[in-house]
Design a protein around this motif. Sequence first.
Motif, PDB file in Angstrom:
ATOM      1  N   THR A  52      -3.909 -10.555  -7.949  1.00  0.00           N
ATOM      2  CA  THR A  52      -4.698  -9.857  -8.949  1.00  0.00           C
ATOM      3  C   THR A  52      -6.188  -9.968  -8.613  1.00  0.00           C
ATOM      4  N   GLY A  53      -6.856  -8.836  -8.573  1.00  0.00           N
ATOM      5  CA  GLY A  53      -8.275  -8.822  -8.247  1.00  0.00           C
ATOM      6  C   GLY A  53      -8.562  -8.720  -6.766  1.00  0.00           C
ATOM      7  N   TYR A  54      -7.534  -8.856  -5.930  1.00  0.00           N
ATOM      8  CA  TYR A  54      -7.715  -8.699  -4.492  1.00  0.00           C
ATOM      9  C   TYR A  54      -7.809  -7.219  -4.133  1.00  0.00           C
ATOM     10  N   THR A  55      -8.395  -6.937  -2.978  1.00  0.00           N
ATOM     11  CA  THR A  55      -8.491  -5.569  -2.469  1.00  0.00           C
ATOM     12  C   THR A  55      -7.364  -5.314  -1.483  1.00  0.00           C
ATOM     13  N   PHE A  56      -6.620  -4.243  -1.689  1.00  0.00           N
ATOM     14  CA  PHE A  56      -5.568  -3.874  -0.738  1.00  0.00           C
ATOM     15  C   PHE A  56      -6.217  -3.280   0.511  1.00  0.00           C
ATOM     16  N   LEU A  57      -5.790  -3.750   1.684  1.00  0.00           N
ATOM     17  CA  LEU A  57      -6.380  -3.298   2.938  1.00  0.00           C
ATOM     18  C   LEU A  57      -5.488  -2.316   3.688  1.00  0.00           C
ATOM     19  N   CYS A  58      -4.208  -2.660   3.885  1.00  0.00           N
ATOM     20  CA  CYS A  58      -3.314  -1.786   4.632  1.00  0.00           C
ATOM     21  C   CYS A  58      -1.907  -2.362   4.600  1.00  0.00           C
ATOM     22  N   ASN A  59      -0.966  -1.633   5.169  1.00  0.00           N
ATOM     23  CA  ASN A  59       0.396  -2.109   5.377  1.00  0.00           C
ATOM     24  C   ASN A  59       0.606  -2.428   6.856  1.00  0.00           C
TER      25      ASN A  59
END
Length: 789
Positions: A52-59
């Motif tokens: 929660t609160g983290y930034t999604f970067l990629c898969n």
Amino acid sequence: MDRRRFIQGMAAATAAIKGLPAAANETMSASPSAQARKYTPGSLSTENIDVTGYTFLCNVQKEGKTWKVYEDLRVRDGAIVFLSGKSTGLVLSKSAEAAFADSNPPYLGLNIRDIGLSGPDLLADRLLKNGDPDPEEVRSAAPPLGSAPLREPWERRSWETIVGTRECLDTMPVYPSGNTRTYHPVQSFPELNAALAAKRFDGLLGGWLPAVRKVMPSSENAHYEVIVFGDVLARDQFIVQTWHRTVRIENAAITKAEYGYSYPPFPPRRQNPAPESFYAGLLEFCLYWEDLTRDIASASLPHKMWIDMAKYAFVKEQIVRPGGVYPKYGAVDRDYYGPEYDGFQDIFTSSLYSNLEWGRFDMAGKVLDNCYSDFVDSKGMINMRGPETAQFGLTLSLIARYYNYTGDKALLMKHREKIEATAAVLTELHDESLRLSPSDNGYGLIHGWNESDSCLAPTPMTWWQPYFANSAWAVRGLRDIAHVWSGFNTVDAQMKKLATNWSGHSSTISEALVQSVRKNVRNDMNPPYIGPLPGTKLTFRESMQQEHPSPQQWPHRAYAELLQADVLPPDLANLVIDCMRAYGATTLGVVANVGRPNTQDRDILGFISYGYAQMLLRLDRIEEFLLFLYSHRFHDHTRGSWTAGEVAGIDGGTALFCIPAQLTIPMLVRWMMVFEDSDENRLYFGKGLPYDWVVSGQEIRIDQAPTRWGRVDFRMKATGSDQINSTVVLPEKTSTTTELQIKFRLPKSKKLGPVTVNGQQAEIIGRYRDTVSIPVMGEKRYEATARFS
């Protein structure tokens, strides 16, 4: 799956990869060692991860499974997370230490001229005045390595750390601003100039992984971050392929990013990789290093950094040794990467010792086999310019320790003739000394070089002397190897005869050594002075200021080795330490690299000095032991990137890296928790712990710590404000272990009360009445409960 197929698979899965450098694709092989690793839980693995609160970067795709990559950009040191499924994955913490001097006056307000010229260790005296030294005060006592201003405008900063892999035969240096010798982030981020790099914070990913991290703040809400690590799937023989990420983070968001691989782009054939490619490489990197460190004994301390430093040292050794085994003293530059150093005895002894202490038996066996296969001849001589005589004894003692820990008789028998030849080097030198007149100062003592450098001097026989350390390690080495040779179940008559002969030499040398040390103490001085060899008329500092070469040159090695052998009675061992402290042989509580007095600096000896710290521990001089530990960590290592120097000044200059210095912290951290008596059947637990840790309420633990009686477990934790619980678990066969000692170090304002062990009242002993003695009565588990007030 080799590197090419792995990257191609990533490209197909993400449809976002624009292509990797051609060289990266063309140099890969499909060997099993190059295959992508399967995921198995390890020290970086965590369950119930909340992003929660983290930034999604990629898969990232791996083995048909999708890993989601997140990063906490809200704080400067926010973690990178690889999430597999809903709650399980890998968490890569970030560390960062200021690589620049703080605003406080250096040297605790003392004058560097006074520090450099003084015999007594003024900084150590100041730091020890209140008991256990304060780590923060120790940190601020001198500027960080590499922080001094450049002397000339045209000078450039030297490299400060390295990245690489176990397989590659070389390493890649990393410089202050994050560039390597093949990739420069400044090309896309011109802001990353020398001025910004001078105010950087350095660190690692995952606490101990060899992924270099550099943080350069540009404002209160923005900073640049550079991450560099070696590609573990690459199989170039000498070239370290490197992954790079350079980002600008402002107000919890990445506002600019560049991902790189080894070289600048050369479009259209070589272009920068896509983010997915970088994170796929990072995932493989994590799993690779977890696999290679699984045999390190699991441990926990109130400050995780100490365990991380120990683990990182073993990782760095794998990077420095070509193929993970072949010895190298340094890295990158000719000094000390040249082959003329490869057979240096200190590389072997520091590696064998530290790997054994942390349960890395496979690595220890390979190091021992390599040394005796490639660097020891049939006469017991080393394949290196100048043998250090005391190291022959240390070698024999460590071979005995290897057998006592591992039971690997086959390896010792493989090299039996060479091991026996090593012992013969010492017995022959002893026989030579007995041909001298009994009135000779060196009668009965082992003559020989103490320092390898002496062999290249115009008059090398100046240093062919009866140094006390030579004899001390002959006593210890011959005693230990004789015990092993006589204890084999299938011992033959020749081995038994040799063991008896070695024991006889050991006893005779021991008697001569102690008599000579006592005879040569200068009681007319306060404190009494004892030189590194008999017959000295001047102190080591006085003798080194004479016009002619002095046999007392390199006294730091002679003193450290004399103490580490642990063959002097306690009164003499204490006298040696007091002499070193008073007459110029320590700096910040660490053994000094002794030279002529210097008005601008004073040096720390990063390698071989661990023998001095070990004796501090044996003599219960724990406050001094802790000062050594803290000073070595803060002033012989670069901050954050933890690159240890052979010799480090306290003026903020740079130091030449050497791997024996890097392997010092692991030994000290192990010994502060579990430590063996050299001769008695006794084990010490918690002997070197800071009292703040003991009463902190946080767990102190090491599992399966190797000893000559088998692997042991140790735990200690304070509960409430007046009780400490400790547990020791011994192996099944403990018939030869007769005593355990558990130390409960408390602040000076506290007093240890009654202690029970397995429900029975225990005896409180020791210099400070803080230790319980536990007779081993055949039980495997011992639970101690200590009250204090």
